[in-house]
Design an enzyme around this catalytic site. Sequence first.
Site, PDB file in Angstrom:
ATOM      1  N   LYS A  78       0.664  -1.846   0.065  1.00 57.46           N
ATOM      2  CA  LYS A  78       0.078   0.607   0.405  1.00 57.46           C
ATOM      3  C   LYS A  78       0.760   0.814   0.127  1.00 57.46           C
ATOM      4  CE  LYS A  78      -4.225  -2.392   0.317  1.00 57.46           C
ATOM      5  NZ  LYS A  78      -5.240  -2.422  -1.080  1.00 57.46           N
TER       6      LYS A  78
ATOM      7  N   SER B 282      -9.014 -11.739   2.184  1.00 58.14           N
ATOM      8  CA  SER B 282      -8.548 -10.304   2.076  1.00 58.14           C
ATOM      9  C   SER B 282      -9.229  -9.490   2.346  1.00 58.14           C
ATOM     10  CB  SER B 282      -8.065 -10.299   0.418  1.00 58.14           C
ATOM     11  OG  SER B 282      -7.122  -9.135   0.303  1.00 58.14           O
ATOM     12  N   GLY B 283      -8.658  -7.686   2.250  1.00 58.76           N
ATOM     13  CA  GLY B 283      -9.409  -7.097   2.967  1.00 58.76           C
ATOM     14  C   GLY B 283     -10.693  -6.403   4.334  1.00 58.76           C
ATOM     15  N   GLY B 284      -9.244  -5.462   4.610  1.00 61.76           N
ATOM     16  CA  GLY B 284      -9.576  -5.573   5.937  1.00 61.76           C
ATOM     17  C   GLY B 284      -8.734  -6.193   7.011  1.00 61.76           C
TER      18      GLY B 284
ATOM     19  N   GLU C 138      -5.270  -5.323  -7.825  1.00 60.50           N
ATOM     20  CA  GLU C 138      -5.952  -5.835  -8.737  1.00 60.50           C
ATOM     21  C   GLU C 138      -5.344  -4.537  -9.637  1.00 60.50           C
ATOM     22  OE1 GLU C 138      -7.199  -5.093  -6.302  1.00 60.50           O
ATOM     23  OE2 GLU C 138      -8.595  -3.329  -6.383  1.00 60.50           O
TER      24      GLU C 138
ATOM     25  N   HIS D  41      -7.519 -13.510  -8.585  1.00 63.63           N
ATOM     26  CA  HIS D  41      -8.400 -11.756  -7.492  1.00 63.63           C
ATOM     27  C   HIS D  41      -9.423 -12.093  -8.702  1.00 63.63           C
ATOM     28  CE1 HIS D  41      -9.476  -7.903  -6.177  1.00 63.63           C
ATOM     29  NE2 HIS D  41      -8.118  -8.376  -5.747  1.00 63.63           N
ATOM     30  N   ARG D  42     -10.610 -11.459  -7.602  1.00 60.98           N
ATOM     31  CA  ARG D  42     -11.974 -11.151  -7.936  1.00 60.98           C
ATOM     32  C   ARG D  42     -12.585 -10.193  -8.371  1.00 60.98           C
ATOM     33  NH1 ARG D  42     -15.547 -13.071  -2.976  1.00 60.98           N
ATOM     34  NH2 ARG D  42     -14.251 -11.964  -1.137  1.00 60.98           N
TER      35      ARG D  42
ATOM     36  N   HIS E 254      -9.505 -15.047  -3.923  1.00 59.70           N
ATOM     37  CA  HIS E 254     -10.288 -14.567  -3.296  1.00 59.70           C
ATOM     38  C   HIS E 254     -11.884 -15.208  -2.838  1.00 59.70           C
ATOM     39  CE1 HIS E 254      -7.340 -11.180  -2.793  1.00 59.70           C
ATOM     40  NE2 HIS E 254      -6.708 -11.999  -3.835  1.00 59.70           N
TER      41      HIS E 254
ATOM     42  N   ALA F 242      -3.601  -8.801   4.744  1.00 58.48           N
ATOM     43  CA  ALA F 242      -3.858  -7.597   4.943  1.00 58.48           C
ATOM     44  C   ALA F 242      -3.250  -6.448   4.733  1.00 58.48           C
ATOM     45  CB  ALA F 242      -3.089  -8.251   6.655  1.00 58.48           C
ATOM     46  N   GLY F 243      -3.752  -5.526   3.822  1.00 52.27           N
ATOM     47  CA  GLY F 243      -2.847  -4.225   3.212  1.00 52.27           C
ATOM     48  C   GLY F 243      -2.326  -3.213   4.887  1.00 52.27           C
TER      49      GLY F 243
END
Lengths: 428, 428
Positions: free
Chosen positions: A154, A350-352, A188, A275-276, A308, A373-374
Amino acid sequence: MDKEFYNEDFNADPDANVIVDFKVIVPKGNLNRVYHEIPAESSVGTWQRVAAMTDDILRKLSAKTFQVEKLSDTEAKLKVAYPLELFEANNIPQMLSLFAGNVYGMNSLEYLRVNDVHIPNELINTFPGPAHGPKGIYDIIGIDQGPILGTIVKPKLGSPPDVHAKTTYDAWRGVDGTSGITWVKDDEPQTDQDFCRFEDRIGRVLEYADQIKSETGRQVIYAANITGSISTMMKRADYVVDQGGKCLMIDVVTTGFSAVQHIREQDYGLPIHAHRAMHGALTRHHDHGIHMKVLALMYRLAGVDGIHTGTIFGKMGYGKIEEDKEEVLSSNKKLMGDLGNMKQVIPIASGGVGVRNIGKIIDALAPHVVITAGGGIHGHPDGSAAGATAMNQAKDAALQGVIEDDALLQWAKDNEAVELVKALTNQS
Amino acid sequence: MDKEFYNEDFNADPDANVIVDFKVIVPKGNLNRVYHEIPAESSVGTWQRVAAMTDDILRKLSAKTFQVEKLSDTEAKLKVAYPLELFEANNIPQMLSLFAGNVYGMNSLEYLRVNDVHIPNELINTFPGPAHGPKGIYDIIGIDQGPILGTIVKPKLGSPPDVHAKTTYDAWRGVDGTSGITWVKDDEPQTDQDFCRFEDRIGRVLEYADQIKSETGRQVIYAANITGSISTMMKRADYVVDQGGKCLMIDVVTTGFSAVQHIREQDYGLPIHAHRAMHGALTRHHDHGIHMKVLALMYRLAGVDGIHTGTIFGKMGYGKIEEDKEEVLSSNKKLMGDLGNMKQVIPIASGGVGVRNIGKIIDALAPHVVITAGGGIHGHPDGSAAGATAMNQAKDAALQGVIEDDALLQWAKDNEAVELVKALTNQS
């Protein structure tokens, strides 16, 4: 109307029929009509009887609604059987064009949802499926099993190759070379923009991967986003192979099924990280579109090795969506359950993801899962290396059964996990 | 929150920004939040501030909500500007992954609709676009302009190659060799099944096309459905070229953007007929997903020469959906309007077309349109040849301004159009 397309006495042989679960919402008065029209439109029907239609065609090739659960005057769940003969071997687009094609546009419907699909092994086994699967991925990393931690660099776009690669290295390394995470992926929409050229980024990143290996013996993974036209994807995949990379990433919804299968068929020897992005346009509205578990199944057939499917805490991590848990678990079952001769696909969460919820994710989804995790890593007060170490510490706690916030902080203090203590006491 | 991602004073230069029109529906209290979060998530943002984020990245690469039309406490229309630098040249999947990717999954939203997109010519001109377009298609047929009539062989699946090909021939020929229709297409799930092998079907069909040419001098078109994996599609395209075919059909949604662009890049010398099966999963729910005109634009960039956009009478012809007219006309505008250096794409109107409504379709969509009727031709009491002739007669009437039912029957009687009389008096 007769029983050509709707017959609740029909015995749908699961070895000889693709069986699709639909939910329909219709204008009042149309329910009975769509029980006939959905199988007709998606098999041999037309809106007007034509001369070339024969009894033989109707008998052999008609799809049939064989089970109806009426929910109200305007809503029902249907099971429709499609004879195997309607399908071409090894052709995902044809399969979707058949049972999930024009039916979405039928005027007699308001909305249509494809909630599940069963495919007989005879058809399943015509598809390539994953080349590697979880076992192949564990072999590359050199471990037996267990959750694999990862990150997304990030900010998702904007960093130059050197910064991007150094951040990747820090996350792999952690504070001491061995406590970092294993898996780093491009974001993505990160492909080959002026601010960060693909070859510059991936070349630098893979040099760092070699450095990690020579420093610590660890094999780390970078999922390089090759998304683009077919020729572009092949060129990028060749580059990744040349540079010793271990994973290809594809935005599988926006490139499409034929592209994914094509990359699978090239046998680059590298797992495909799917990746979706854009899936929510199809999956999110529960009255319309297609359930994520159906997409998960299709991408397994096409041959991805990881995809994902969500974290159980809502797709973007800004809060919780309770029903997501069912969606995630049922999708993962499609990836990991028995399916003809197919290898499994490892779910990617993934995501949050952060130190406070990774334990709950491991609890729900382990042992076989990649968790990335980002912000949850790069937002650590002491930077990406400390963030990666903290996340790994939280994983260790979870594997020891320590999951809840208060217990986790106590565990971190007891185990001198200073990076985790700092993450838990400094992050919001 | 500051003005990084939401600033109504921002002057979005249309030459330097991709501009996306969203409609959002949110839980109460979230509206202001999503004005920031949508551009953040789909450009440089993350849910937690990270060290590598710089003022330079934020200034150059932040997407920005710059216009808001609040519809209620929970609904709004937004315009969001994405700096051109975020996009890769000639990469449709990357573009969609950026502005139509993860945003669909944001927890702060309930639903999200992409209603329109503006792309600056600098980016437009990096894509191939159509190789032929309407003009190229008219040149192949040997006419100057005007609506092109076509059909889909019915039943959509099940006929063996000989029956399929003979039906095609009858429709091309009409009752007398010259009064038939021009364009015949495979149906969207018809590829290469046991009951009708691709090469058997297309080989037979193209022999009949040669026969029509030698009998009457007319060049007719068969859109052969090559849908499948990339290698399958290329093999089928080669076969069509070898056999002297004039058109390739692709199920563009289920194969995907990369596949479509790949076939375009092969320069087979044949126009690409794009069938949009499954589009309704994305386009139909007006609160969620993506507007058909946005897909139409993307497929123009990818290089199709014709694409289905609807008939104005509802997608399946079982009735009318009034709002469809706006959807069809706005999609067709994306196909036919000025767009950088791109050629145009001919709209294809299909689904429930019959002699009673073809005049209204011509009235709304001509001059440049392909109109295909399935049951409306093959359901004629005297069969496919008479059905094709009747449809052509109805077209002639429409071009003379005769459109309404009563006037059309009178016109048919006055002009001794016996097939049309029979169609009008016998069909329901």
